[in-house]
Design an enzyme around this catalytic site. Structure first.
Site, PDB file in Angstrom:
ATOM      1  N   HIS A   1       0.869   1.073 -13.127  1.00 27.48           N
ATOM      2  CA  HIS A   1       1.791   0.142 -13.396  1.00 27.48           C
ATOM      3  C   HIS A   1       2.974   0.057 -12.888  1.00 27.48           C
ATOM      4  CE1 HIS A   1       2.448  -3.535 -15.432  1.00 27.48           C
ATOM      5  NE2 HIS A   1       3.158  -3.058 -16.279  1.00 27.48           N
TER       6      HIS A   1
ATOM      7  N   GLY B   1       0.422  -1.373  -0.110  1.00 31.72           N
ATOM      8  CA  GLY B   1       0.381  -0.019  -0.266  1.00 31.72           C
ATOM      9  C   GLY B   1       0.485   1.421  -0.914  1.00 31.72           C
TER      10      GLY B   1
ATOM     11  N   LEU C   1      -9.713  -7.987 -13.229  1.00 33.23           N
ATOM     12  CA  LEU C   1     -11.700  -7.557 -12.645  1.00 33.23           C
ATOM     13  C   LEU C   1     -12.302  -7.841 -14.255  1.00 33.23           C
ATOM     14  CD1 LEU C   1     -10.892  -3.999 -11.410  1.00 33.23           C
ATOM     15  CD2 LEU C   1     -11.786  -6.090 -10.072  1.00 33.23           C
TER      16      LEU C   1
HETATM   17  C1  GAR Z   1       3.376  -0.975  -7.315  1.00 30.98           C
HETATM   18  O1  GAR Z   1       4.916  -1.220  -7.887  1.00 30.98           O
HETATM   19  C2  GAR Z   1       2.558  -0.706  -8.902  1.00 30.98           C
HETATM   20  O2  GAR Z   1       2.550  -0.039  -9.767  1.00 30.98           O
HETATM   21  C3  GAR Z   1       1.975  -1.970  -8.651  1.00 30.98           C
HETATM   22  O3  GAR Z   1       2.881  -3.001  -7.461  1.00 30.98           O
HETATM   23  C4  GAR Z   1       2.695  -2.174  -6.440  1.00 30.98           C
HETATM   24  C5  GAR Z   1       1.931  -2.250  -5.373  1.00 30.98           C
HETATM   25  O4  GAR Z   1       2.989  -1.431  -4.225  1.00 30.98           O
HETATM   26  N1  GAR Z   1       0.812  -2.841  -9.458  1.00 30.98           N
HETATM   27  C6  GAR Z   1       1.120  -3.733 -10.781  1.00 30.98           C
HETATM   28  O5  GAR Z   1       2.004  -4.012 -10.746  1.00 30.98           O
HETATM   29  C7  GAR Z   1      -0.016  -3.843 -11.153  1.00 30.98           C
HETATM   30  N2  GAR Z   1       0.150  -4.418 -12.393  1.00 30.98           N
HETATM   31  P1  GAR Z   1       1.908  -0.396  -2.816  1.00 30.98           P
HETATM   32  O6  GAR Z   1       1.093  -1.769  -2.207  1.00 30.98           O
HETATM   33  O7  GAR Z   1       3.849  -0.584  -2.517  1.00 30.98           O
HETATM   34  O8  GAR Z   1       1.940   0.511  -3.500  1.00 30.98           O
END
Ligand code: GAR
Length: 228
Positions: free
Chosen positions: A122, A25, A106
């Site tokens: 992303h 998060g 989703l």
């Molecule tokens: C982040 O790097 C986000 O960009 C990626 O997951 C991580 C979550 O980190 N999302 C994806 O890969 C979606 N395709 P966080 O929970 O610390 O925000």
């Protein structure tokens, strides 16, 4: 004419946002911090996690936000999971969904319901490197730049009109962790930026592209730099 100094001190209307997480998060935290600023045009009305053990839930609670766990494992299929999610989102009054490390695919039906009202972050310069393990794949590919993207969500994975991107250099000694940390620092900058632009009504989707009333920088980034 009424005296503006006597006007009640009303907060301007802020866009009500639901943040969906699955883990740490940190992007959600960046959004929380942004929304805490007095003039930020959005407010978080609910933080939803599909995993009860998501670390981000603690931070959301610490910030005094309303949180909800909708554990996908308690549902027999995606449709019923999304039915519960939709019911919660409607009850929360959210007008925009921010996916922030939400790692559940989703259905097209759900995505279409929130068309142009759901954004995602992303860790790559989309449309390159969709999917998982982007930092590893960038290093394998040997590209000189990497980055992150905030985009409107479409039924195809990691697809949709691009709102904001940040670009970072790939350094010779990078491993996936060092490169990922450099990208993550920029994720925390562009997600609040993209949310602000959307909440201010400055982003329009036309012909599959997000149009923004801003002026892009006109300088090129070179890696290696020309002096190398
Ligand atoms: C982040 O790097 C986000 O960009 C990626 O997951 C991580 C979550 O980190 N999302 C994806 O890969 C979606 N395709 P966080 O929970 O610390 O925000």
């Amino acid at each position: 004419m009424s005296d503006p100094t006597k006007a009640p001190n009303r907060a301007p209307t802020r866009l009500k946002v639901a943040v969906l997480i699955s883990g740490r998060g940190s992007n959600m935290e960046a959004l929380i911090d942004a929304c805490a600023q007095r003039d930020f045009p959005a407010e978080i009305v609910t933080v939803v996690s599909n995993r009860p053990d998501a670390k981000g839930l603690d931070r959301a609670r610490e910030a005094g936000l309303s949180t909800q766990v909708i554990n996908h494992k308690n549902f027999t299929d995606r449709k019923s999971f999304e039915g519960a999610l939709q019911a919660h989102l409607e009850a929360s009054g959210a007008r925009l969904i921010c996916l922030a490390g939400f790692m559940r695919l989703l259905t097209g039906q759900f995505v279409e319901k929130w068309r142009d009202r759901m954004i995602n972050i992303h860790p790559s310069l989309l449309p390159a490197f969709k999917g998982l393990h982007t930092h590893e794949r960038v290093l394998e590919a040997g590209t000189r730049f990497h980055g992150c993207t905030v985009h409107f969500v479409r039924p195809e994975m990691d697809d949709g009109p691009i709102i904001a991107q940040a670009c970072v250099p790939v350094m010779p000694k990078d491993d996936p962790d060092s490169l990922g940390a450099r990208v993550l620092a920029q994720e925390h900058r562009i997600y609040p930026l993209a949310l602000r632009l959307v909440a201010e009504g400055r982003v329009t989707v036309r012909s599959g592209r997000a149009l923004i009333d801003s002026h892009p920088p006109d300088t090129a980034l070179l890696n290696p730099p020309i002096s190398a």
